[in-house]
Design a protein around this motif. Structure first.
Motif, short mmCIF file in Angstrom:
data_model
loop_
_atom_site.label_atom_id
_atom_site.label_comp_id
_atom_site.label_asym_id
_atom_site.label_seq_id
_atom_site.Cartn_x
_atom_site.Cartn_y
_atom_site.Cartn_z
N ASN A 21 0.84 -1.19 0.00
CA ASN A 21 0.00 0.00 0.00
C ASN A 21 0.88 1.25 0.00
OD1 ASN A 21 -2.39 1.65 0.45
ND2 ASN A 21 -1.67 1.84 2.55
N MET A 22 0.55 2.23 -0.82
CA MET A 22 1.27 3.49 -0.97
C MET A 22 2.55 3.36 -1.79
SD MET A 22 -0.59 5.79 0.65
CE MET A 22 0.56 7.17 0.75
N ALA A 23 2.90 2.13 -2.23
CA ALA A 23 4.08 1.95 -3.08
C ALA A 23 3.74 2.35 -4.52
CB ALA A 23 4.56 0.52 -3.03
N ASN A 24 4.75 2.40 -5.36
CA ASN A 24 4.54 2.74 -6.76
C ASN A 24 3.82 1.60 -7.48
OD1 ASN A 24 5.92 5.24 -6.59
ND2 ASN A 24 7.89 4.23 -6.90
N TRP A 25 2.94 1.98 -8.41
CA TRP A 25 2.28 1.00 -9.27
C TRP A 25 3.18 0.64 -10.44
CZ3 TRP A 25 -2.03 -1.65 -8.29
CH2 TRP A 25 -2.96 -1.12 -7.37
N PHE A 26 3.06 -0.61 -10.91
CA PHE A 26 3.76 -1.07 -12.10
C PHE A 26 2.75 -1.66 -13.07
CE2 PHE A 26 6.96 -1.05 -8.79
CZ PHE A 26 8.03 -0.45 -9.42
N LYS A 27 3.06 -1.54 -14.35
CA LYS A 27 2.17 -2.03 -15.40
C LYS A 27 2.86 -3.13 -16.18
CE LYS A 27 1.24 0.94 -18.66
NZ LYS A 27 0.60 2.07 -19.37
N SER A 28 2.09 -4.15 -16.55
CA SER A 28 2.66 -5.28 -17.28
C SER A 28 1.72 -5.67 -18.42
CB SER A 28 2.86 -6.47 -16.34
OG SER A 28 3.26 -7.61 -17.04
N GLY A 29 2.29 -6.12 -19.53
CA GLY A 29 1.49 -6.58 -20.66
C GLY A 29 1.00 -8.00 -20.45
N GLN A 30 0.15 -8.17 -19.45
CA GLN A 30 -0.43 -9.47 -19.16
C GLN A 30 -1.95 -9.34 -19.08
OE1 GLN A 30 1.15 -11.92 -16.04
NE2 GLN A 30 3.18 -10.99 -16.17
N SER A 31 -2.61 -10.46 -19.31
CA SER A 31 -4.06 -10.50 -19.21
C SER A 31 -4.45 -11.59 -18.21
CB SER A 31 -4.68 -10.77 -20.58
OG SER A 31 -6.09 -10.83 -20.49
N LEU A 32 -4.73 -11.18 -16.98
CA LEU A 32 -5.16 -12.14 -15.96
C LEU A 32 -6.54 -12.69 -16.29
CD1 LEU A 32 -4.32 -10.06 -12.74
CD2 LEU A 32 -2.81 -11.64 -13.94
N THR A 33 -6.82 -13.90 -15.83
CA THR A 33 -8.21 -14.39 -15.87
C THR A 33 -8.94 -13.70 -14.73
OG1 THR A 33 -7.43 -16.52 -16.71
CG2 THR A 33 -9.69 -16.43 -15.86
N PHE A 34 -9.57 -12.58 -15.07
CA PHE A 34 -9.95 -11.58 -14.07
C PHE A 34 -11.00 -10.70 -14.73
CE2 PHE A 34 -8.97 -7.95 -11.29
CZ PHE A 34 -8.42 -8.52 -10.14
N TYR A 35 -12.28 -10.84 -14.37
CA TYR A 35 -13.30 -10.14 -15.16
C TYR A 35 -14.54 -9.78 -14.34
CZ TYR A 35 -15.46 -14.84 -15.59
OH TYR A 35 -16.01 -16.07 -15.34
N LEU A 36 -15.30 -8.83 -14.90
CA LEU A 36 -16.56 -8.38 -14.32
C LEU A 36 -17.71 -8.80 -15.22
CD1 LEU A 36 -15.65 -4.64 -13.48
CD2 LEU A 36 -15.64 -6.56 -11.87
N ASN A 37 -18.79 -9.29 -14.61
CA ASN A 37 -20.04 -9.48 -15.33
C ASN A 37 -20.96 -8.31 -14.97
OD1 ASN A 37 -19.52 -11.90 -16.73
ND2 ASN A 37 -19.94 -13.11 -14.89
N THR A 38 -21.48 -7.64 -15.97
CA THR A 38 -22.29 -6.45 -15.74
C THR A 38 -23.56 -6.48 -16.60
OG1 THR A 38 -21.32 -5.10 -17.52
CG2 THR A 38 -20.15 -5.14 -15.41
#
Length: 287
Positions: free
Chosen positions: A267-284
């Motif tokens: 928490n409060m650390a720097n964010w990092f970005k990666s070219g990955q696609s997690l199996t991670f989704y929203l149903n709306t």
């Protein structure tokens, strides 16, 4: 809808073990003397952060980057942010009182005439060849996972109500892991401010593997098309190991040139970005 911030006390002790410095304490709601659980605690850009446990107790480990004039930030939805300098926490018992404030927020009432289902994110489990793990090689104990976050970027182009959040677990050596689900605005390519002012806590039990679903219908979460790019993350806040050697908890992922995942160690650390696609989704359901 009204959010009320209560007075609460934080009792700290500062201890030095060999060369490792820690600040520990207990957070309470001073109005009713109840413990304040799962409070985010950290120092910006110093990779120092944690969360309080279910009894309001925390231990914040300080690294060599921290100096006495750094600011420790305590934050929790429904409470004012509290900032305290490291050098103000020298004595064994520091009591900090926070002034209550009231934030009046208009309740969002959205009526969709003919909503249609829409999925944000990747539901495919892939071939099981790539995994995003919460464990780092330099972690000494499971407490080093506390406040760690993983998540994905989604582009919102319609007005939608969120029904479920889903992710696929490929390894899990824990009897119990509690996570906080966070929604952030993405600015300059990285997560920034919290968008959804709701404290969404869920628990993964009994070494669960495979698809895990969180029912979000009771939370009435609406995504506005004006939001643009958002980040949805899960934050590690508490766990119980299956045995002393337990350390792995992973989510399936794959390489991507079009999608972005986000992670930060504390928490409060720097964010990092990666070219990955997690199996991670929203149903709306969207208009």
């Amino acid at each position: 809808m009204k959010y009320t911030t209560f007075l609460f006390s934080i009792v700290f002790t500062s201890t030095i073990f060999a060369q490792e410095s820690t600040i520990s304490g207990k957070l309470k709601n001073i109005q009713n003397n109840e413990e304040l659980d799962y409070v985010n605690i950290g120092i910006a850009n110093k990779n120092v952060g944690t969360v309080s446990n279910s009894k309001g107790i925390f231990v914040l480990k300080l690294n060599e980057k921290v100096n006495p004039n750094d600011t420790i930030v305590f934050s929790h939805i429904g409470f004012e942010i509290k900032k305290i300098l490291v050098n103000q926490l020298n004595s064994d018992h520091n009591i900090i009182e926070m002034i209550p404030s009231e934030n009046s927020l208009k309740e969002v009432v959205v009526s969709f005439k003919k909503p249609k289902p829409k999925q944000f994110g990747r539901s495919s489990k892939g071939l099981g060849l790539m995994h995003s793990n919460f464990f780092y090689a330099f972690d000494k104990t499971v407490d080093d996972y506390l406040s760690r976050e993983r998540g994905m970027e989604f582009r919102i182009k319609k007005d939608c109500k969120v029904e479920t959040f889903n992710f696929n677990i490929t390894s899990n050596e824990f009897k119990s892991v509690k996570f906080r689900l966070n929604f952030y605005k993405v600015e300059n390519g990285l997560p920034s401010k919290i968008l959804i002012e709701k404290d969404i806590i869920f628990e993964v039990k009994d070494n669960k593997l495979g698809l895990f679903t969180v029912d979000l219908k009771p939370y009435d979460i609406y995504l506005d098309k004006e939001m643009g790019d958002i980040a949805v993350t899960i934050q590690w806040i508490e766990s119980i190991k299956t045995n002393e050697k337990s350390k792995f908890f992973s989510i399936s992922t794959s390489a991507s040139v079009t999608e972005n995942s986000f992670y930060r160690e504390k928490n409060m650390a720097n964010w990092f970005k990666s070219g990955q696609s997690l199996t991670f989704y929203l149903n709306t359901m969207c208009q």
